[in-house]
Design a protein around this motif. Structure first.
Motif, PDB file in Angstrom:
ATOM      1  N   UNK A  84       0.835  -1.208   0.000  1.00 44.17           N
ATOM      2  CA  UNK A  84       0.000   0.000   0.000  1.00 44.17           C
ATOM      3  C   UNK A  84       0.866   1.253   0.000  1.00 44.17           C
ATOM      4  N   UNK A  85       1.925   1.250   0.806  1.00 46.43           N
ATOM      5  CA  UNK A  85       2.811   2.411   0.863  1.00 46.43           C
ATOM      6  C   UNK A  85       3.514   2.627  -0.468  1.00 46.43           C
ATOM      7  N   UNK A  86       3.914   1.552  -1.119  1.00 44.92           N
ATOM      8  CA  UNK A  86       4.581   1.675  -2.417  1.00 44.92           C
ATOM      9  C   UNK A  86       3.626   2.185  -3.491  1.00 44.92           C
ATOM     10  N   UNK A  87       2.358   1.777  -3.420  1.00 46.85           N
ATOM     11  CA  UNK A  87       1.376   2.229  -4.412  1.00 46.85           C
ATOM     12  C   UNK A  87       0.796   3.599  -4.077  1.00 46.85           C
ATOM     13  N   UNK A  88       1.055   4.073  -2.864  1.00 44.62           N
ATOM     14  CA  UNK A  88       0.518   5.372  -2.484  1.00 44.62           C
ATOM     15  C   UNK A  88      -0.952   5.336  -2.111  1.00 44.62           C
ATOM     16  N   UNK A  90      -4.149   4.097   0.784  1.00 38.42           N
ATOM     17  CA  UNK A  90      -4.378   4.002   2.227  1.00 38.42           C
ATOM     18  C   UNK A  90      -4.284   2.571   2.734  1.00 38.42           C
ATOM     19  N   UNK A  91      -4.711   1.637   1.902  1.00 40.74           N
ATOM     20  CA  UNK A  91      -4.850   0.263   2.396  1.00 40.74           C
ATOM     21  C   UNK A  91      -4.591  -0.739   1.281  1.00 40.74           C
ATOM     22  N   UNK A  92      -4.422  -1.982   1.699  1.00 43.21           N
ATOM     23  CA  UNK A  92      -4.204  -3.086   0.769  1.00 43.21           C
ATOM     24  C   UNK A  92      -4.757  -4.350   1.409  1.00 43.21           C
ATOM     25  N   UNK A  93      -5.279  -5.247   0.590  1.00 38.06           N
ATOM     26  CA  UNK A  93      -5.711  -6.549   1.088  1.00 38.06           C
ATOM     27  C   UNK A  93      -5.081  -7.613   0.200  1.00 38.06           C
ATOM     28  N   UNK A  94      -4.381  -8.551   0.807  1.00 39.97           N
ATOM     29  CA  UNK A  94      -3.671  -9.593   0.081  1.00 39.97           C
ATOM     30  C   UNK A  94      -4.581 -10.786  -0.162  1.00 39.97           C
ATOM     31  N   UNK A 234      -5.150  -2.834  -3.850  1.00 38.07           N
ATOM     32  CA  UNK A 234      -4.811  -1.618  -3.105  1.00 38.07           C
ATOM     33  C   UNK A 234      -5.857  -0.551  -3.389  1.00 38.07           C
ATOM     34  N   UNK A 235      -6.191   0.229  -2.367  1.00 40.89           N
ATOM     35  CA  UNK A 235      -7.173   1.283  -2.564  1.00 40.89           C
ATOM     36  C   UNK A 235      -7.416   2.060  -1.287  1.00 40.89           C
ATOM     37  N   UNK A 236      -8.536   2.732  -1.231  1.00 41.24           N
ATOM     38  CA  UNK A 236      -8.876   3.517  -0.047  1.00 41.24           C
ATOM     39  C   UNK A 236      -9.239   2.596   1.110  1.00 41.24           C
ATOM     40  N   UNK A 237      -9.078   3.095   2.322  1.00 43.15           N
ATOM     41  CA  UNK A 237      -9.467   2.319   3.500  1.00 43.15           C
ATOM     42  C   UNK A 237     -10.964   2.047   3.493  1.00 43.15           C
ATOM     43  N   UNK A 244     -14.171  -4.951   1.032  1.00 44.05           N
ATOM     44  CA  UNK A 244     -13.436  -6.164   0.670  1.00 44.05           C
ATOM     45  C   UNK A 244     -13.107  -7.049   1.868  1.00 44.05           C
ATOM     46  N   UNK A 245     -12.746  -6.443   2.990  1.00 46.97           N
ATOM     47  CA  UNK A 245     -12.371  -7.250   4.152  1.00 46.97           C
ATOM     48  C   UNK A 245     -13.531  -8.106   4.677  1.00 46.97           C
ATOM     49  N   UNK A 246     -14.750  -7.597   4.780  1.00 41.03           N
ATOM     50  CA  UNK A 246     -15.847  -8.468   5.229  1.00 41.03           C
ATOM     51  C   UNK A 246     -16.043  -9.679   4.317  1.00 41.03           C
TER      52      UNK A 246
END
Length: 413
Positions: A84-88, A90-94, A234-237, A244-246
């Motif tokens: 997420x930090x590399x893509x700029x 807020x968040x990422x889900x693997x 990767x995207x916004x929180x 996506x997390x749910x």
């Protein structure tokens, strides 16, 4: 901390202006009480809680903590935070693979009756997923030219919720105008997702041009050595955490901690690998373009590439590490036979459809990565029977030239 604010896991204390190469080796989670310098691998299915009340708070998301590795694991979180930090973003889900990342994105954001606009030049499995599998559940997809912004705009419907592009595309390396597509999407009240697999955040950060979501097959350059299968969104929180997390928690397209750790280590060398592989790819593309055995070479770093200037602006002045070319042949059957001859004559390149490895790979897209498409779909995407794709690794450049020349120099012999 106010009582209503959830407790959060700590972050690595990095300067706010830390650059990409530093982020690639430092971002993640602070070390444990043991002070390890290399990130730890947490091979555990579950996590122990100090008491029942704490367990209840953690399961209710009132306290950010690790609960169960289907949806929360320290090693996986380290990879997510770093990417997420590399893509700029807020968040990422693997996820467990690049295709599961696309599936997670679609299932999390779309429902029956929704409409997707997708480039007709994307990876073959993406076309099958959107045009076939999701269509069973009432999600409609229109496939349009990767490079014709007016075609994307004309395809917009009142039900359009998502635009999906892959840039550069596989295998033609067509480059779409991310900023222009973001404008089309946002004017329609839709989101733009970009598959950034070919470039990685080392060369391209789509959010800088207005993209909302970035999809990765971590199997490729993020790992970089052909060791594991992995994916990420990767995207916004708001989208990652709330949409996506749910779904991940219920459906479990989760990335294993071991695979996450391998990708985490791969990210540490992403910048230097992409620079070296892109440099070799440019030189190989120039050589292929001039070879009498080829009709055409496709590589964004070549001035002859139709989107060369756009690619240089979007991709930090680099063409990436994938080169495709058309082997000469008077008709499709002869061209296919000649392409097979070139591939079979290699002694260094690995004959495999994977890419992003330090070992250079070679494949015939029409019969492998895009083999499940109809011939009409392949032709619409510009994938001819004479096309060969080379994903340039870290092999010696002169050895790669000699490897391809072995077949190209003996066509028709």
């Amino acid at each position: 901390m106010a009582a209503h604010e959830p407790k959060r896991l700590p972050r690595v204390d990095l300067p706010a202006d830390a650059r990409l190469d530093t982020i690639a080796v430092r971002e993640g989670l602070p070390p444990s009480q043991y002070g390890e310098n290399s990130e730890a691998l947490f091979l555990t299915s579950s996590f122990v809680h100090p008491d029942a009340a704490t367990a209840a708070a953690r399961f209710a998301n009132e306290e950010e903590a690790f609960v169960y590795s289907r949806f929360s694991n320290p090693t996986v979180m380290m990879m997510e935070r770093r990417l997420a930090a590399l893509e700029g973003t807020e968040a990422c889900i693997a996820t467990s693979s690049g295709m599961s990342a696309i599936l997670l994105l679609c299932l999390g954001l779309l429902q029956a009756g929704d409409h997707v606009i997708c480039s007709q030049s994307v990876f073959g499995s993406t076309i099958k997923l959107l045009g076939g599998e999701l269509a069973k559940f009432g999600v409609q997809t229109s496939f349009v030219s990767q490079t014709d912004v007016s075609a994307w705009r004309a395809a917009v419907r009142p039900t359009t919720k998502l635009l999906f592009a892959e840039t550069p595309s596989n295998p033609l390396t067509e480059v779409c105008d991310i900023a222009a597509l973001a404008k089309v999407a946002h004017e329609a009240g839709a989101l733009l997702a970009v598959d950034n697999c070919f470039c990685s955040p080392s060369l391209q950060q789509p959010v800088k041009f207005g993209a909302d979501l970035i999809v990765h097959s971590g199997t490729k350059y993020l790992d970089g050595q052909g060791r594991v299968i992995a994916g990420a969104v990767c995207g916004s929180a708001r989208i990652v955490d709330d949409k996506l997390m749910p779904l991940m928690r219920s459906a479990g397209m989760s990335l294993s901690p071991f695979n996450a750790w391998v990708v985490l280590k791969g990210l540490e060398t992403l910048g230097i690998r992409m620079a070296a592989q892109s440099e070799r790819a440019l030189a190989l593309a120039q050589w292929l373009e001039a070879h009498p055995g080829t009709e055409r070479a496709y590589y964004p770093g070549l001035p002859s590439h139709p989107q060369h200037e756009l690619a240089m602006a979007q991709q930090n002045g680099s063409g990436g590490a994938v080169v495709s070319f058309i082997v000469r042949g008077e008709d499709a059957e002869v061209a296919r036979r000649n392409a097979f001859h070139v591939i079979d004559s290699t002694r260094i390149c690995s004959i495999t459809a994977n890419l992003g490895d330090t070992k250079s790979t070679i494949t015939h897209p029409s019969s492998t990565s895009h083999g499940r498409l109809t011939e009409a779909q392949r032709l619409d995407a510009g994938i001819a029977q004479g096309m060969v794709r080379v994903a340039v690794g870290l092999d010696d450049l002169e050895d790669l030239k000699a490897d391809l020349a072995r077949g190209l120099d003996t066509l028709g012999a």
